[in-house]
Design a protein around this motif. Structure first.
Motif, PDB file in Angstrom:
ATOM      1  N   TYR A  98      -0.306  10.213 -10.808  1.00  0.00           N
ATOM      2  CA  TYR A  98       0.450  10.082  -9.572  1.00  0.00           C
ATOM      3  C   TYR A  98       1.897  10.511  -9.784  1.00  0.00           C
ATOM      4  CZ  TYR A  98       2.630   5.828 -11.402  1.00  0.00           C
ATOM      5  OH  TYR A  98       3.351   4.943 -12.153  1.00  0.00           O
ATOM      6  N   ARG A  99       2.384  10.364 -11.014  1.00  0.00           N
ATOM      7  CA  ARG A  99       3.764  10.767 -11.298  1.00  0.00           C
ATOM      8  C   ARG A  99       3.925  12.282 -11.231  1.00  0.00           C
ATOM      9  NH1 ARG A  99       4.721   6.271 -16.103  1.00  0.00           N
ATOM     10  NH2 ARG A  99       5.215   4.555 -14.679  1.00  0.00           N
ATOM     11  N   ILE A 100       2.863  13.017 -11.557  1.00  0.00           N
ATOM     12  CA  ILE A 100       2.907  14.476 -11.397  1.00  0.00           C
ATOM     13  C   ILE A 100       3.046  14.823  -9.922  1.00  0.00           C
ATOM     14  CG2 ILE A 100       1.705  16.642 -11.833  1.00  0.00           C
ATOM     15  CD1 ILE A 100       2.574  15.271 -14.370  1.00  0.00           C
ATOM     16  N   CYS A 101       2.319  14.099  -9.067  1.00  0.00           N
ATOM     17  CA  CYS A 101       2.454  14.316  -7.620  1.00  0.00           C
ATOM     18  C   CYS A 101       3.905  14.133  -7.186  1.00  0.00           C
ATOM     19  CB  CYS A 101       1.578  13.337  -6.838  1.00  0.00           C
ATOM     20  SG  CYS A 101      -0.181  13.539  -7.045  1.00  0.00           S
ATOM     21  N   LEU A 102       4.511  13.059  -7.667  1.00  0.00           N
ATOM     22  CA  LEU A 102       5.886  12.768  -7.258  1.00  0.00           C
ATOM     23  C   LEU A 102       6.862  13.802  -7.801  1.00  0.00           C
ATOM     24  CD1 LEU A 102       5.773   8.895  -7.731  1.00  0.00           C
ATOM     25  CD2 LEU A 102       5.741  10.154  -5.571  1.00  0.00           C
ATOM     26  N   LEU A 131       1.971  -0.712  -8.139  1.00  0.00           N
ATOM     27  CA  LEU A 131       1.934   0.745  -8.100  1.00  0.00           C
ATOM     28  C   LEU A 131       2.328   1.268  -6.719  1.00  0.00           C
ATOM     29  CD1 LEU A 131       1.365   3.410  -9.444  1.00  0.00           C
ATOM     30  CD2 LEU A 131      -1.076   3.077  -8.980  1.00  0.00           C
ATOM     31  N   ILE A 132       1.899   0.575  -5.658  1.00  0.00           N
ATOM     32  CA  ILE A 132       2.259   1.025  -4.314  1.00  0.00           C
ATOM     33  C   ILE A 132       3.777   0.974  -4.134  1.00  0.00           C
ATOM     34  CG2 ILE A 132       2.004  -1.245  -3.199  1.00  0.00           C
ATOM     35  CD1 ILE A 132       0.894   2.103  -1.678  1.00  0.00           C
ATOM     36  N   GLU A 133       4.428  -0.044  -4.704  1.00  0.00           N
ATOM     37  CA  GLU A 133       5.891  -0.126  -4.623  1.00  0.00           C
ATOM     38  C   GLU A 133       6.557   1.023  -5.362  1.00  0.00           C
ATOM     39  OE1 GLU A 133       6.627  -4.958  -4.316  1.00  0.00           O
ATOM     40  OE2 GLU A 133       6.764  -3.948  -6.249  1.00  0.00           O
ATOM     41  N   GLU A 134       6.031   1.345  -6.532  1.00  0.00           N
ATOM     42  CA  GLU A 134       6.638   2.420  -7.313  1.00  0.00           C
ATOM     43  C   GLU A 134       6.530   3.758  -6.583  1.00  0.00           C
ATOM     44  OE1 GLU A 134       6.200   4.752 -11.588  1.00  0.00           O
ATOM     45  OE2 GLU A 134       5.392   2.721 -11.376  1.00  0.00           O
ATOM     46  N   ILE A 135       5.343   4.046  -6.042  1.00  0.00           N
ATOM     47  CA  ILE A 135       5.150   5.319  -5.335  1.00  0.00           C
ATOM     48  C   ILE A 135       6.044   5.397  -4.107  1.00  0.00           C
ATOM     49  CG2 ILE A 135       3.488   6.666  -4.002  1.00  0.00           C
ATOM     50  CD1 ILE A 135       1.318   5.620  -5.943  1.00  0.00           C
ATOM     51  N   CYS A 136       6.030   4.341  -3.311  1.00  0.00           N
ATOM     52  CA  CYS A 136       6.812   4.366  -2.068  1.00  0.00           C
ATOM     53  C   CYS A 136       8.308   4.398  -2.345  1.00  0.00           C
ATOM     54  CB  CYS A 136       6.442   3.173  -1.194  1.00  0.00           C
ATOM     55  SG  CYS A 136       4.757   3.222  -0.543  1.00  0.00           S
ATOM     56  N   SER A 137       8.762   3.639  -3.342  1.00  0.00           N
ATOM     57  CA  SER A 137      10.187   3.634  -3.675  1.00  0.00           C
ATOM     58  C   SER A 137      10.655   5.022  -4.100  1.00  0.00           C
ATOM     59  CB  SER A 137      10.470   2.636  -4.799  1.00  0.00           C
ATOM     60  OG  SER A 137      10.301   1.315  -4.371  1.00  0.00           O
ATOM     61  N   ARG A 138       9.833   5.690  -4.889  1.00  0.00           N
ATOM     62  CA  ARG A 138      10.207   7.041  -5.348  1.00  0.00           C
ATOM     63  C   ARG A 138      10.296   7.998  -4.168  1.00  0.00           C
ATOM     64  NH1 ARG A 138       8.918  10.019 -10.069  1.00  0.00           N
ATOM     65  NH2 ARG A 138      10.120  11.963 -10.004  1.00  0.00           N
ATOM     66  N   LEU A 139       9.356   7.922  -3.246  1.00  0.00           N
ATOM     67  CA  LEU A 139       9.400   8.790  -2.069  1.00  0.00           C
ATOM     68  C   LEU A 139      10.643   8.506  -1.221  1.00  0.00           C
ATOM     69  CD1 LEU A 139       5.627   8.802  -1.002  1.00  0.00           C
ATOM     70  CD2 LEU A 139       6.925  10.717  -1.974  1.00  0.00           C
ATOM     71  N   VAL A 140      10.989   7.222  -1.085  1.00  0.00           N
ATOM     72  CA  VAL A 140      12.204   6.873  -0.346  1.00  0.00           C
ATOM     73  C   VAL A 140      13.431   7.468  -1.037  1.00  0.00           C
ATOM     74  CG1 VAL A 140      13.712   4.956   0.310  1.00  0.00           C
ATOM     75  CG2 VAL A 140      11.254   4.805   0.730  1.00  0.00           C
ATOM     76  N   ASP A 141      13.487   7.377  -2.365  1.00  0.00           N
ATOM     77  CA  ASP A 141      14.614   7.925  -3.112  1.00  0.00           C
ATOM     78  C   ASP A 141      14.748   9.436  -2.903  1.00  0.00           C
ATOM     79  OD1 ASP A 141      15.273   5.464  -4.148  1.00  0.00           O
ATOM     80  OD2 ASP A 141      14.220   5.772  -6.047  1.00  0.00           O
ATOM     81  N   ILE A 142      13.607  10.116  -2.813  1.00  0.00           N
ATOM     82  CA  ILE A 142      13.632  11.570  -2.650  1.00  0.00           C
ATOM     83  C   ILE A 142      14.083  11.962  -1.246  1.00  0.00           C
ATOM     84  CG2 ILE A 142      12.205  13.661  -2.732  1.00  0.00           C
ATOM     85  CD1 ILE A 142      10.444  12.226  -4.797  1.00  0.00           C
ATOM     86  N   ILE A 167      -1.023   6.963   2.266  1.00  0.00           N
ATOM     87  CA  ILE A 167       0.440   6.922   2.207  1.00  0.00           C
ATOM     88  C   ILE A 167       0.962   8.204   2.841  1.00  0.00           C
ATOM     89  CG2 ILE A 167       2.472   6.753   0.721  1.00  0.00           C
ATOM     90  CD1 ILE A 167       0.587   5.591  -1.453  1.00  0.00           C
ATOM     91  N   VAL A 168       1.842   8.070   3.812  1.00  0.00           N
ATOM     92  CA  VAL A 168       2.438   9.229   4.470  1.00  0.00           C
ATOM     93  C   VAL A 168       3.950   9.142   4.350  1.00  0.00           C
ATOM     94  CG1 VAL A 168       2.738  10.482   6.644  1.00  0.00           C
ATOM     95  CG2 VAL A 168       0.521   9.433   6.104  1.00  0.00           C
ATOM     96  N   GLY A 169       4.537  10.203   3.857  1.00  0.00           N
ATOM     97  CA  GLY A 169       5.981  10.312   3.815  1.00  0.00           C
ATOM     98  C   GLY A 169       6.434  11.476   4.679  1.00  0.00           C
ATOM     99  N   VAL A 170       7.388  11.242   5.569  1.00  0.00           N
ATOM    100  CA  VAL A 170       7.952  12.291   6.409  1.00  0.00           C
ATOM    101  C   VAL A 170       9.437  12.391   6.099  1.00  0.00           C
ATOM    102  CG1 VAL A 170       8.386  13.076   8.773  1.00  0.00           C
ATOM    103  CG2 VAL A 170       6.235  11.915   8.222  1.00  0.00           C
ATOM    104  N   VAL A 367       5.675   0.017   7.111  1.00  0.00           N
ATOM    105  CA  VAL A 367       6.799   0.894   6.786  1.00  0.00           C
ATOM    106  C   VAL A 367       7.492   0.308   5.574  1.00  0.00           C
ATOM    107  CG1 VAL A 367       8.341  -0.267   8.434  1.00  0.00           C
ATOM    108  CG2 VAL A 367       8.860   2.050   7.644  1.00  0.00           C
ATOM    109  N   PHE A 368       7.699   1.136   4.575  1.00  0.00           N
ATOM    110  CA  PHE A 368       8.251   0.652   3.312  1.00  0.00           C
ATOM    111  C   PHE A 368       9.768   0.566   3.425  1.00  0.00           C
ATOM    112  CE2 PHE A 368       9.663   0.909  -1.093  1.00  0.00           C
ATOM    113  CZ  PHE A 368       8.857  -0.055  -1.669  1.00  0.00           C
ATOM    114  N   ASP A 369      10.298  -0.627   3.160  1.00  0.00           N
ATOM    115  CA  ASP A 369      11.734  -0.854   3.325  1.00  0.00           C
ATOM    116  C   ASP A 369      12.386  -1.358   2.047  1.00  0.00           C
ATOM    117  OD1 ASP A 369      10.348  -3.238   3.425  1.00  0.00           O
ATOM    118  OD2 ASP A 369      11.672  -4.168   4.893  1.00  0.00           O
TER     119      ASP A 369
END
Length: 396
Positions: A98-102, A131-142, A167-170, A367-369
Motif C-alpha cells: 500500500y505504501r507503493i500506492c501512496l 492501517l486505515i488511519e495511516e493510509i488516510c492521513s498520508r492522503l490528507v498530507d498529500i 477509500i476515495v481521495g479527491v 470523512v477522515f479528519d
C-alpha cells in the motif's frame, strides 16, 4: 475546475489483476494509460480483453511520467489482511505494498484516488495506529479530501455479498460542490439464478475446478440452500466431527455452503475452497464453473479468461474487483471531475466522532479528519474516540 465536453478521463491502474476494476472504468468511458500486475496469467487475460499491461513486481518499475493524470486506482494485495489469507498483516511483505500506492500518488498527484481492499484493513495495526488511519492521513498530507466506507457489493448491483472498504481521495479544490459516495442501485434481481443460464459455447463455461473425492462426496450430500450441517454426523470426516463437537470454539463455521437459486451468493474467493466459500452449483453435483463465478463477479460473457490452469482462472476471478461496482464509482468520479453537481443528501460522519464499535455497511460514509493522538495529560485536551475494531472472518 471543470473539463471541456468530450475530454477523455485518464486512469493509472496498480495491482490490476485480470482487470475487473479497469474494465469498470473503461465501461464508464475512461482511458487506461498505464497498468501493472505481477501475475503472468492475470496479465495474459488483461491483454486479451483490455490492452497492454506492465508485467512484473511494481517495486522494480519506475514511476511512469504521466502529466495531468485524472484517477489512480488500486486494489493492493488483500491476502495479508484477510482471514481467508494468512492474516499476517504488515508482517507479510505484500502487506507493505500500500505504501507503493501512496508513493505513486505523491509523485503523480492524480485528481482523484480510488483504493479497494478487504474489511481487515480496518483492524490491522500499524506504526501510526490502524492501517486505515495511516493510509488516510498520508492522503490528507498529500492534499486530498478523503472519504471511506465499508460497502456490500450488492448495494451497487453485484449479485454477491462481498464486503469491501472503498477509500476515495479527491484533490482539494477539485470538487467545489462537494463529494459523496454514489447512492445504492435499487431494483435489480441479484438472485443466484440470474447467473446460471449460460448459453452453450460461452467462453469458460466448461472450465470447472476439480475437487478431491472426499469434497465431492460431501458436496453431493448437501441439499440446495444447505451446508455441512445437513450432512449426517456419522458421514463426516474426523476433522469435521471434531469441529461439530465444539462449534463454539470454532466460531460456528458454515462449511460446504450450497446456495439456493433464490439466494444472493456469498463472496467469490481466490482460493475457492468448499470450507470458505459457497462453491457448489445449487442443483448440479459440481462446483460452479469459471463463467458462472465470473457472472457473479459481473464480468460480461465476452470477457475471456486465459491461464495455465483452471485453478489460475478461478484465482484471478476471485481476486478481481467486480466491474459493475467499479463502474459505479468511475461514473461518480467522472461527475466530480467534470464539475457535475453531486447529490449531497446522504449523511457523513467524521472519523474522530466514531464510537468504539465496528464499522458496518449500513453506516454512513466517513470523512477522515485526522484524529489527534495526544493524551489528555500531555495536551490538556480530551482524546477523541478511536475505532476499536474486532477481527472479522471474511474472504479475499
Amino acid at each position: 475546475m471543470t473539463y471541456r465536453e468530450g475530454r477523455t478521463l485518464t486512469v493509472l491502474s496498480m495491482f490490476s489483476g485480470c482487470g475487473g476494476m479497469d474494465l469498470g472504468f473503461v465501461q464508464a468511458g475512461y482511458e487506461i494509460v498505464w497498468a501493472n500486475d505481477i501475475d503472468e496469467d492475470a496479465c495474459a487475460t488483461y491483454r486479451r480483453n483490455i490492452g497492454e499491461i506492465h508485467e512484473g513486481d511494481v517495486r522494480n518499475l519506475e514511476v511512469p511520467n504521466i502529466d495531468d493524470l485524472d484517477v489512480l486506482i488500486a486494489g493492493f494485495p488483500c491476502q495479508p489482511f484477510s482471514n481467508a489469507g494468512n492474516r499476517r498483516g504488515l508482517e507479510d511483505p505484500r502487506g507493505q505494498l500500500y505504501r507503493i500506492c501512496l508513493e505513486y500518488v505523491e509523485r503523480l498527484h492524480p485528481k482523484a484516488v480510488l483504493l479497494e481492499n478487504v474489511r481487515g484493513i480496518l483492524s490491522i495495526r500499524s506504526e501510526k495506529g490502524t492501517l486505515i488511519e495511516e493510509i488516510c492521513s498520508r492522503l490528507v498530507d498529500i492534499g486530498y479530501e478523503v472519504h471511506f466506507k465499508l460497502v456490500d457489493a450488492t448495494e451497487y448491483g453485484v449479485p454477491q455479498h462481498r464486503l469491501r472498504v472503498i477509500i476515495v481521495g479527491v484533490k482539494r479544490g477539485i470538487a467545489p460542490s462537494g463529494f459523496r459516495f454514489p447512492r445504492p442501485i435499487e431494483g435489480m434481481d441479484l438472485r443466484l439464478r440470474t447467473c446460471l443460464d449460460v448459453p452453450p459455447g460461452t467462453p469458460n463455461q466448461n472450465d470447472v475446478i476439480r475437487l478431491n473425492p472426499q469434497a465431492m462426496y460431501l458436496g453431493s450430500l448437501i441439499p440446495e440452500g444447505g451446508s455441512w450441517k445437513d450432512v449426517p454426523y456419522d458421514l463426516l470426516p474426523d476433522r469435521l466431527k471434531r469441529i461439530r463437537n465444539n462449534m463454539r470454539r470454532y466460531r460456528w463455521p458454515n462449511f460446504y455452503r450450497r446456495y439456493h437459486r433464490d439466494e444472493i451468493a456469498g463472496t467469490v474467493t481466490a482460493a475457492f475452497k468448499p470450507e470458505n466459500a459457497g462453491v457448489w452449483h445449487p442443483t448440479e453435483n459440481r462446483p460452479l464453473s469459471a463463467r458462472e463465478i465470473a457472472r457473479i463477479q459481473t464480468f460480461p460473457d465476452d470477457f475471456v479468461f486465459v491461464g495455465r490452469s483452471v485453478k489460475a482462472i478461478y484465482s484471478m476471478i476471485g481476486n478481481a474487483v467486480p466491474p459493475r461496482l467499479a463502474r459505479t464509482f468511475a461514473e461518480m468520479l467522472g461527475n466530480v471531475l467534470r464539475g457535475v453537481p453531486v447529490d449531497l443528501g446522504r449523511p457523513l460522519v467524521a472519523y474522530s466522532q466514531l464510537g468504539k464499535r465496528p464499522i458496518r455497511p449500513s453506516d454512513p460514509e466517513i470523512v477522515f479528519d485526522r484524529p489527534r493522538r495526544e493524551s489528555t495529560e500531555e495536551s490538556g485536551r480530551p482524546v477523541p474516540h478511536q475505532l476499536d475494531l474486532f477481527e472479522v472472518t471474511e474472504a479475499c
